[in-house]
Motif scaffolding. Structure first.
Motif, PDB file in Angstrom:
ATOM      1  N   VAL A   1       0.815  -1.209   0.000  1.00 30.56           N
ATOM      2  CA  VAL A   1       0.000   0.000   0.000  1.00 30.56           C
ATOM      3  C   VAL A   1       0.856   1.271   0.000  1.00 30.56           C
ATOM      4  N   HIS A   2       2.081   1.199   0.544  1.00 36.44           N
ATOM      5  CA  HIS A   2       2.928   2.381   0.617  1.00 36.44           C
ATOM      6  C   HIS A   2       4.028   2.399  -0.449  1.00 36.44           C
TER       7      HIS A   2
ATOM      8  N   ARG B   1       3.063  -1.907  13.234  1.00 35.25           N
ATOM      9  CA  ARG B   1       1.655  -2.158  12.952  1.00 35.25           C
ATOM     10  C   ARG B   1       1.139  -3.339  13.773  1.00 35.25           C
ATOM     11  N   TYR B   2       1.962  -4.358  13.961  1.00 34.28           N
ATOM     12  CA  TYR B   2       1.552  -5.514  14.768  1.00 34.28           C
ATOM     13  C   TYR B   2       1.279  -5.081  16.202  1.00 34.28           C
ATOM     14  N   ILE B   3       2.189  -4.290  16.751  1.00 33.00           N
ATOM     15  CA  ILE B   3       2.013  -3.801  18.122  1.00 33.00           C
ATOM     16  C   ILE B   3       0.756  -2.937  18.222  1.00 33.00           C
ATOM     17  N   ALA B   4       0.537  -2.101  17.203  1.00 35.98           N
ATOM     18  CA  ALA B   4      -0.622  -1.214  17.210  1.00 35.98           C
ATOM     19  C   ALA B   4      -1.929  -1.995  17.158  1.00 35.98           C
ATOM     20  N   ILE B   5      -1.937  -3.065  16.369  1.00 33.00           N
ATOM     21  CA  ILE B   5      -3.146  -3.890  16.270  1.00 33.00           C
ATOM     22  C   ILE B   5      -3.417  -4.578  17.600  1.00 33.00           C
ATOM     23  N   LYS B   6      -2.377  -5.153  18.180  1.00 29.08           N
ATOM     24  CA  LYS B   6      -2.560  -5.865  19.448  1.00 29.08           C
ATOM     25  C   LYS B   6      -2.949  -4.903  20.576  1.00 29.08           C
ATOM     26  N   ALA B   7      -2.430  -3.682  20.487  1.00 23.86           N
ATOM     27  CA  ALA B   7      -2.759  -2.684  21.518  1.00 23.86           C
ATOM     28  C   ALA B   7      -4.015  -1.892  21.155  1.00 23.86           C
ATOM     29  N   ARG B   8      -4.583  -2.200  19.951  1.00 26.60           N
ATOM     30  CA  ARG B   8      -5.794  -1.532  19.451  1.00 26.60           C
ATOM     31  C   ARG B   8      -5.592  -0.020  19.360  1.00 26.60           C
ATOM     32  N   LEU B   9      -4.427   0.367  18.764  1.00 24.75           N
ATOM     33  CA  LEU B   9      -4.095   1.776  18.681  1.00 24.75           C
ATOM     34  C   LEU B   9      -4.604   2.421  17.395  1.00 24.75           C
ATOM     35  N   PHE B  10      -4.342   1.762  16.232  1.00 24.45           N
ATOM     36  CA  PHE B  10      -4.834   2.319  14.951  1.00 24.45           C
ATOM     37  C   PHE B  10      -4.928   1.214  13.936  1.00 24.45           C
TER      38      PHE B  10
ATOM     39  N   LYS C   1       0.810  11.112   7.745  1.00 24.55           N
ATOM     40  CA  LYS C   1       0.713   9.711   8.157  1.00 24.55           C
ATOM     41  C   LYS C   1       1.393   8.803   7.136  1.00 24.55           C
ATOM     42  N   ARG C   2       1.165   9.061   5.866  1.00 29.89           N
ATOM     43  CA  ARG C   2       1.767   8.236   4.816  1.00 29.89           C
ATOM     44  C   ARG C   2       3.290   8.373   4.824  1.00 29.89           C
ATOM     45  N   LYS C   3       3.783   9.592   5.062  1.00 30.41           N
ATOM     46  CA  LYS C   3       5.230   9.804   5.106  1.00 30.41           C
ATOM     47  C   LYS C   3       5.859   9.029   6.257  1.00 30.41           C
ATOM     48  N   VAL C   4       5.180   9.019   7.411  1.00 30.95           N
ATOM     49  CA  VAL C   4       5.689   8.265   8.569  1.00 30.95           C
ATOM     50  C   VAL C   4       5.736   6.777   8.249  1.00 30.95           C
ATOM     51  N   PHE C   5       4.661   6.261   7.647  1.00 31.09           N
ATOM     52  CA  PHE C   5       4.610   4.841   7.309  1.00 31.09           C
ATOM     53  C   PHE C   5       5.695   4.469   6.295  1.00 31.09           C
ATOM     54  N   ARG C   6       5.922   5.338   5.327  1.00 27.44           N
ATOM     55  CA  ARG C   6       6.958   5.057   4.322  1.00 27.44           C
ATOM     56  C   ARG C   6       8.343   5.019   4.975  1.00 27.44           C
ATOM     57  N   LEU C   7       8.560   5.925   5.937  1.00 27.21           N
ATOM     58  CA  LEU C   7       9.833   5.930   6.653  1.00 27.21           C
ATOM     59  C   LEU C   7      10.003   4.637   7.451  1.00 27.21           C
ATOM     60  N   LEU C   8       8.936   4.213   8.128  1.00 27.71           N
ATOM     61  CA  LEU C   8       8.992   2.959   8.885  1.00 27.71           C
ATOM     62  C   LEU C   8       9.270   1.773   7.965  1.00 27.71           C
ATOM     63  N   LYS C   9       8.708   1.803   6.756  1.00 29.12           N
ATOM     64  CA  LYS C   9       8.972   0.725   5.805  1.00 29.12           C
ATOM     65  C   LYS C   9      10.445   0.697   5.419  1.00 29.12           C
ATOM     66  N   LYS C  10      11.015   1.867   5.193  1.00 33.58           N
ATOM     67  CA  LYS C  10      12.412   1.946   4.754  1.00 33.58           C
ATOM     68  C   LYS C  10      13.369   1.407   5.806  1.00 33.58           C
ATOM     69  N   VAL C  11      13.025   1.612   7.074  1.00 34.90           N
ATOM     70  CA  VAL C  11      13.913   1.146   8.151  1.00 34.90           C
ATOM     71  C   VAL C  11      13.467  -0.215   8.696  1.00 34.90           C
ATOM     72  N   HIS C  12      12.553  -0.862   7.978  1.00 34.48           N
ATOM     73  CA  HIS C  12      12.105  -2.220   8.293  1.00 34.48           C
ATOM     74  C   HIS C  12      11.462  -2.334   9.677  1.00 34.48           C
TER      75      HIS C  12
END
Length: 443
Positions: free
Chosen positions: A387-388, A434-443, A417-428
């Protein structure tokens, strides 16, 4: 309705079909060309090559089957005795009693603020216990009183990105040409991937098209969803109509919209800016964008959270049933989260939106609503259709723009938000976060 009746079978199609390879064909000509005497499991793949919103009824001496388009954009609701069928539950109330739930979690769900805000169902459930919703990739066997999953049934074959992009570009252009052959068109152009793809694919029939962008009240004219469409359309000397929300008039409802749809999302109808035109919609491509991420073993609760009903025990129960098909997806090489987005988001959330637009008297079509096209896009590796960082869609856009450097250098939805996600993708770190966010029900 288009029908074909032979000595062996009666085939009835409610809706329309578009052929990418032979765009001059009408729905009637396409139906007449079909061998409707084939067994259902052989007929469905024949219909898969077409884009369209439809419901099909196939009747023979010993059987009656009902199925619909790739993403169930023409909705089918049925009672659990398989005696009554309709496009909305409230229509079934004309011929049967709708029974309320006795299950506490179901009662709480349909009274919850989350449901009353979103107003869409989950899985095959509706707000009454004796009416179900037909999901994509399933058909109804009326005589045997069964809901049957028919897809997937053949192993997914991974294909090179460039090969898929080349064929997808040709198919999208063909579907749009077929649509333009029948109607004048109106295209919404935004800062996103899908509208950009469709705009470029429409240039061969641009004389039949009008392009517009919708400016919400909270947007100024510097917003990327205004500026990027202006840049894109100007590259190809096409006029862009900016429709300002505050200038849209509320018009008298002559369609009885509120009486036609269960849980309508609005009680007002705005003026039609392009009366007589078919609106071209960019949804459905999202199925091939890993929109629900990479989580390997999502629980029913995780799936409920992804849909926006994370607090609901009823939604979790529904998705526990859906997850029982996960081994089927794995057997044939499909990722369960792609299938979940296809069936739950496109088959429920989007189909509800499409039903509402149709009920308002506006014709909306998506060229991407083609099983053959969706299957083709899903043959590309997931990492290349993220998606990114969507290499597949970038390649389709490159082909459709004839490698135009101005188009290729334009950003896609450049939000914070998209820029942050793209940066996170680049640094793996994206998948972990996203896994932590889902388990913590953050976003």
């Amino acid at each position: 309705m288009t029908k074909k009746v032979t000595t062996n079978a009666g085939f009835y199609l409610l809706g329309y079909l578009h052929d990418w390879e032979y765009p001059d064909l009408s729905t009637k000509e396409i139906v007449n060309s079909l061998n409707t005497d084939l067994p259902l499991i052989d007929l469905i793949p024949k219909l898969s090559r077409y884009s369209g919103d439809f419901v099909c009824i196939l009747q023979s001496k010993d059987s009656i089957y009902i199925f619909n388009d790739a993403c169930s954009q023409r909705e089918v609701y049925y009672d659990v005795t398989y005696q009554n069928f309709a496009s909305q539950p409230k229509l079934l109330a004309e011929v049967m009693e709708l029974l309320p739930y006795e299950d506490k979690s179901a009662v709480e769900f349909f009274k919850s603020s989350e449901f009353l805000k979103k107003k869409h169902f989950v899985y095959d459930a509706t707000h009454v216990r004796n009416v179900k919703h037909l999901l994509p990739n399933h058909y109804l066997d009326v005589i045997e009183s069964k809901n049957v999953r028919f897809f997937p049934s053949i192993a997914r074959e991974e294909k090179p990105l460039e090969e898929v992009a080349q064929k997808a570009a040709v198919m999208i252009k063909g579907y749009l040409k077929s649509m333009a052959n029948r109607d004048d068109l109106a295209f919404a152009v935004t800062g996103g991937y899908d509208s950009r793809t469709l705009f470029l694919a429409s240039l061969e029939v641009k004389e039949k098209c009008k392009y517009y962008v919708f400016k919400h009240r909270n947007m100024d004219h510097s917003h990327h969803d205004i500026q990027l469409p202006k840049r894109l359309t100007s590259i190809f000397q096409q006029k862009l109509h900016v429709i300002e929300e505050e200038n849209l008039l509320t018009v008298e409802d002559t369609t009885r919209f509120g009486e036609s749809v269960d849980f309508p999302s609005t009680d007002t109808i705005s003026s039609d800016e392009f009366i007589g035109r078919t609106y071209i919609n960019g949804n459905i491509y999202e199925i091939a964008r890993n929109s629900f991420g990479y989580q390997r073993n999502a629980t029913a609760g995780d799936l409920a959270f992804k849909i926006g009903f994370g607090k609901s025990d009823f939604a979790k129960k529904c998705y526990e049933h859906w997850l029982q098909d996960k081994p089927i997806f794995e057997k044939f090489g499909y990722h369960y989260l792609d299938m979940f987005y296809w069936e739950e988001r496109m088959g429920i959330w989007l189909s509800k939106a499409r039903t509402e637009m149709n009920a308002m008297g506006k014709t909306v079509k998506s060229p991407f609503n083609s099983r053959a096209l969706i299957e083709l896009l899903l043959t590309v590796k997931r990492k290349d259709r993220d998606v990114h960082f969507n290499k597949l869609q970038n390649e389709i856009i490159r082909i459709l723009s004839d490698d135009n450097p101005e188009v290729m250098n334009m950003p896609v939805n450049p939000t914070r938000k998209r820029k942050v996600f793209r940066l996170l993708k680049k640094v793996h770190l994206y998948n972990l976060v996203r896994y932590i966010a889902i388990k913590a029900r953050l976003f």
